[in-house]
Enzyme design. Structure first.
Site, PDB file in Angstrom:
ATOM      1  N   ASP A   1      -1.852   7.647  -6.883  1.00 16.23           N
ATOM      2  CA  ASP A   1      -0.577   7.783  -6.181  1.00 16.23           C
ATOM      3  C   ASP A   1       0.065   8.643  -7.071  1.00 16.23           C
ATOM      4  OD1 ASP A   1      -2.215   5.610  -4.483  1.00 16.23           O
ATOM      5  OD2 ASP A   1      -1.429   4.288  -4.788  1.00 16.23           O
TER       6      ASP A   1
ATOM      7  N   GLY B   1       1.089  -1.127   0.126  1.00 14.05           N
ATOM      8  CA  GLY B   1       0.238  -0.036  -0.243  1.00 14.05           C
ATOM      9  C   GLY B   1       0.772   1.712   0.019  1.00 14.05           C
ATOM     10  N   LEU B   2       2.218   1.266  -0.144  1.00 12.95           N
ATOM     11  CA  LEU B   2       2.590   2.456  -0.322  1.00 12.95           C
ATOM     12  C   LEU B   2       3.128   2.791  -1.906  1.00 12.95           C
ATOM     13  CD1 LEU B   2       5.207   1.459   2.765  1.00 12.95           C
ATOM     14  CD2 LEU B   2       3.630   2.925   2.961  1.00 12.95           C
ATOM     15  N   GLY B   3       2.306   3.221  -2.625  1.00 11.95           N
ATOM     16  CA  GLY B   3       2.105   3.251  -4.208  1.00 11.95           C
ATOM     17  C   GLY B   3       3.439   2.659  -4.850  1.00 11.95           C
ATOM     18  N   SER B   4       4.117   1.116  -4.396  1.00  9.58           N
ATOM     19  CA  SER B   4       4.708   0.961  -5.232  1.00  9.58           C
ATOM     20  C   SER B   4       5.084   0.249  -7.336  1.00  9.58           C
ATOM     21  CB  SER B   4       5.733  -0.578  -5.145  1.00  9.58           C
ATOM     22  OG  SER B   4       4.290  -1.719  -5.076  1.00  9.58           O
ATOM     23  N   SER B   5       4.061   0.411  -7.347  1.00  8.76           N
ATOM     24  CA  SER B   5       3.358   0.279  -8.667  1.00  8.76           C
ATOM     25  C   SER B   5       3.741   1.536  -8.987  1.00  8.76           C
ATOM     26  CB  SER B   5       2.360  -0.353  -9.540  1.00  8.76           C
ATOM     27  OG  SER B   5       1.138   0.043  -8.677  1.00  8.76           O
ATOM     28  N   ALA B   6       2.764   2.903  -8.755  1.00  6.28           N
ATOM     29  CA  ALA B   6       3.109   4.341  -8.988  1.00  6.28           C
ATOM     30  C   ALA B   6       4.265   4.651  -9.213  1.00  6.28           C
ATOM     31  CB  ALA B   6       2.252   5.030  -8.472  1.00  6.28           C
ATOM     32  N   ALA B   7       5.362   4.094  -8.576  1.00  5.22           N
ATOM     33  CA  ALA B   7       6.824   4.993  -7.959  1.00  5.22           C
ATOM     34  C   ALA B   7       7.846   4.307  -9.317  1.00  5.22           C
ATOM     35  CB  ALA B   7       7.373   4.128  -6.664  1.00  5.22           C
TER      36      ALA B   7
END
Ligand code: MEV
Length: 316
Positions: A144, A90-96
């Site tokens: 995100d 839930g820490l936005g890895s795909s957005a990063a």
């Protein structure tokens, strides 16, 4: 050529944001770095797949990267990824990943080397990253990757009729420090969002009331941040957690972490991201360092990050 995409935490407003209500999210100090190496003319852009990535995730990343290449117009560049961001929490890895790739591809699309060295505009990064996010998630709100592309605390809203969201940077006169507690694997965002959608469709009026109230908390949170009123912001986070719990997005493990953070002195604590079970919980503290050390000694996997404040420079 390099591009960085920070991870993110949602302070207020997850899930309701999918239904067109406001949310507040800030970038983490950790994230994903994409490193690009120019290829001889005539070669297509390509991505070195992270080791260990298999099956559906691998196919999705390849498809998403292809979409970003088309949107950016990038030619021959070979890209590899380096990450210190936990995935699936839930820490936005795909957005990063999307933002890091978008930055490098936009640089690669420029012809002269001087132009390739300067940072592309956040709105162009967000446009290219969005193409990747749509492959990863289907119909994400866009919160995100907007937060990651801006690299600063944002107030975000995309009304159902709007194609382009309204994204406003929020400045804080005080350092905004959170402790991030990693609980472990959680169901995918897609699954959690779809399960909530099924409940919302069965009882739209009642679920709509809760989403509306969460959006109001996010609007109020923006004012609390701008006023430097951390106790006010913490109270909003606590209330938001209660509403997320009411929507069926918490679990015994999440609630236990939330209560331990409050007992340790957090001004506010809540799940962050899509929730469900596992994932991450955040606690707002003036100084989370000593609590993180103590929890670490007790075997809790956690870290601290500053999301906004006078001493923080942009993340990207
Ligand atoms: C996921 O980080 C946040 C959600 O609100 C989904 C979305 O915004 O697309 C759960």
């Amino acid at each position: 050529m390099e591009g960085f995409g920070p991870g993110k935490v949602i302070l207020l407003g997850e899930h309701a944001v999918v239904y067109g209500f406001p949310a507040l999210a800030g970038p983490l100090s950790i994230g994903v770095r994409a490193v690009g190496e120019r290829l001889p003319p005539g070669r297509a852009a390509s991505l070195n797949m992270p080791r260990g990535l298999r099956g559906r995730s691998r196919a999705l990343l390849a498809e998403a990267f292809g979409a970003a290449v088309r949107e950016s117009g990038a030619g021959g560049v070979r890209v590899r990824l380096e990450s210190d961001l936990p995935t699936g929490m839930g820490l936005g890895s795909s957005a990063a990943v999307s933002v890091a790739c978008a930055r490098v591809l936009l640089k690669a699309a420029r012809l002269d080397s001087e132009a390739a060295a300067s940072e592309p505009a956040a709105k162009d990064v967000a446009r290219v990253a969005w193409e990747m996010e749509r492959v990863f998630h289907g119909t994400p709100s866009g919160l995100d990757h907007s937060c990651s592309a801006m690299g600063e605390l944002i107030h975000f809203r995309r009304r159902p009729s709007q194609k382009v969201p309204s994204v406003t940077p929020v400045s804080s006169p005080k350092p905004l420090n959170v402790l991030v507690w990693l609980l472990g694997e959680r169901p995918s965002t897609k699954e959690t969002v779809a399960a909530l959608r099924a409940r919302q469709m069965a009882w739209p009026e009642r679920y709509g009331r809760i989403f509306r109230e969460i959006g109001r908390l996010a609007d109020e949170g923006r004012r609390a941040v701008e006023a430097g009123e951390l106790a006010w912001l913490g109270d909003l986070m606590n209330m938001n957690h209660g509403l997320l719990s009411g929507l069926g997005l918490s679990s015994a493990a999440i609630d236990e972490a939330v209560h331990r953070l409050r007992a340790a002195g957090a001004l506010g604590a809540k799940l962050t991201g899509s929730g469900g079970d596992g994932g991450a919980v955040i606690g707002l503290f003036e100084d989370p360092g000593p609590v993180a050390k103590k929890l670490g000694r007790q075997g809790v996997d956690c870290f601290v990050s500053q999301l906004a404040g006078p001493t923080l420079r942009g993340r990207v």
